[in-house]
Design an enzyme around this catalytic site. Structure first.
Site, short mmCIF file in Angstrom:
data_model
loop_
_atom_site.label_atom_id
_atom_site.label_comp_id
_atom_site.label_asym_id
_atom_site.label_seq_id
_atom_site.Cartn_x
_atom_site.Cartn_y
_atom_site.Cartn_z
N TYR A 162 22.15 30.38 73.07
CA TYR A 162 22.53 31.74 72.69
C TYR A 162 23.21 32.45 73.86
O TYR A 162 24.28 33.05 73.70
CB TYR A 162 21.30 32.50 72.22
CG TYR A 162 21.58 33.86 71.64
CD1 TYR A 162 22.04 33.99 70.34
CD2 TYR A 162 21.37 35.01 72.39
CE1 TYR A 162 22.30 35.23 69.79
CE2 TYR A 162 21.62 36.26 71.85
CZ TYR A 162 22.08 36.38 70.55
OH TYR A 162 22.33 37.62 70.02
N SER A 187 26.26 40.22 72.73
CA SER A 187 24.83 40.51 72.80
C SER A 187 24.53 40.92 74.24
O SER A 187 25.29 40.59 75.16
CB SER A 187 24.02 39.26 72.45
OG SER A 187 22.65 39.41 72.78
#
Length: 260
Positions: A158, A145
């Site tokens: 995350y 990501s």
């Protein structure tokens, strides 16, 4: 959509295949002739994914929790039982987790996100690499990501997990290139998937679409990315046309990571 058949006869394993980037990639690869092993949490989600593929697509589906090593070993074993090999692996399954300041994030939530996003990627790579090393070939794309290459705020679990995916990708690429295996990661930005919609709903409730418009305003392209755009990149990296790309993390975020 491509009319080529780059994946004719190839076996591709995809985790998180029932929605979002995994589903879009499965649909793309199926149109190019891939045999697909699809992994997700529920049989119902996987059945719906299979129904969305072109008629006649060869598939095997495995309901599994990628954070559990025994279930990862099972999805690899069932793929081999059905198809005999694994030519490509989109190591994609992941969760965002709740948004909060680091001090309020919580140990339980942090470990939950890490277990899926980092343990799950490591377990999948470790098991699939055993297969690919025996074969003498293979391509892996890990889903990182932009949150794995820079800070994003309110996403400690995350960000930590996706930075870990980047590290795993680079480290393993150095180890396995000599065996004819390429390992890369993609770093999607804001792609309009169910996970991103859920994040926007956390921020804006029923007004989430307005929040989304504000969210993408700083992006050079002024929009969300599309799952099929990520699928096209993933397909290229798995196709055999990119064999000398190894250990690379490719941003697909409309250029936002270059804007400071």
């Amino acid at each position: 959509m491509s009319n080529t058949q780059r994946f004719e006869g190839k076996v591709i394993l995809i985790t998180g295949a029932a929605s979002g980037l995994g589903l879009a990639t499965a649909q793309r690869l199926a149109t190019e002739g891939a045999k697909l092993a699809l992994v997700d949490l529920t049989p119902e989600g996987l059945a719906a994914a299979v129904r969305s593929l072109p008629a006649g697509s060869e598939t095997v589906t495995v309901a599994a929790d990628v954070a559990q090593l025994s279930q990862v070993q099972a999805y690899v074993a069932q793929t081999l039982q059905r198809f005999g090999r694994i030519d490509g692996f989109f190591n994609n399954a992941g969760i965002e987790g709740r948004q909060n300041l680091t001090e309020d994030f919580g140990a339980e939530e942090f470990h939950r996100v890490i277990s899926v996003n980092l343990d799950g990627v490591f377990f999948g790579m470790a098991e699939v690499l055993k297969v690919m090393r025996r074969q003498g070939h293979g391509a892996i794309v890990n889903c990182a990501s932009v949150g794995g290459i820079r800070g994003v705020g309110h996403q400690s679990g995350y960000a930590a997990s996706k930075h870990g995916v980047v590290g795993l990708t680079r480290n393993s690429a150095v180890e396995y290139g000599q065996f004819g295996i390429q390992i890369n990661a993609i770093a999607p930005g804001a792609i309009m998937t169910p996970m991103v919609e859920a994040s926007l709903r956390q921020m804006g409730g029923e007004d989430w679409e307005s929040v989304g418009k504000t969210f993408v305003e700083p992006n050079p392209m002024r929009r969300f990315g599309k799952p099929e755009e990520v699928a096209a990149l993933t397909a290229f990296l798995l196709s055999g046309e990119a064999q000398f790309i190894n250990g690379t993390v490719i941003e697909i975020d409309g250029g936002q990571s270059n804007k400071y």
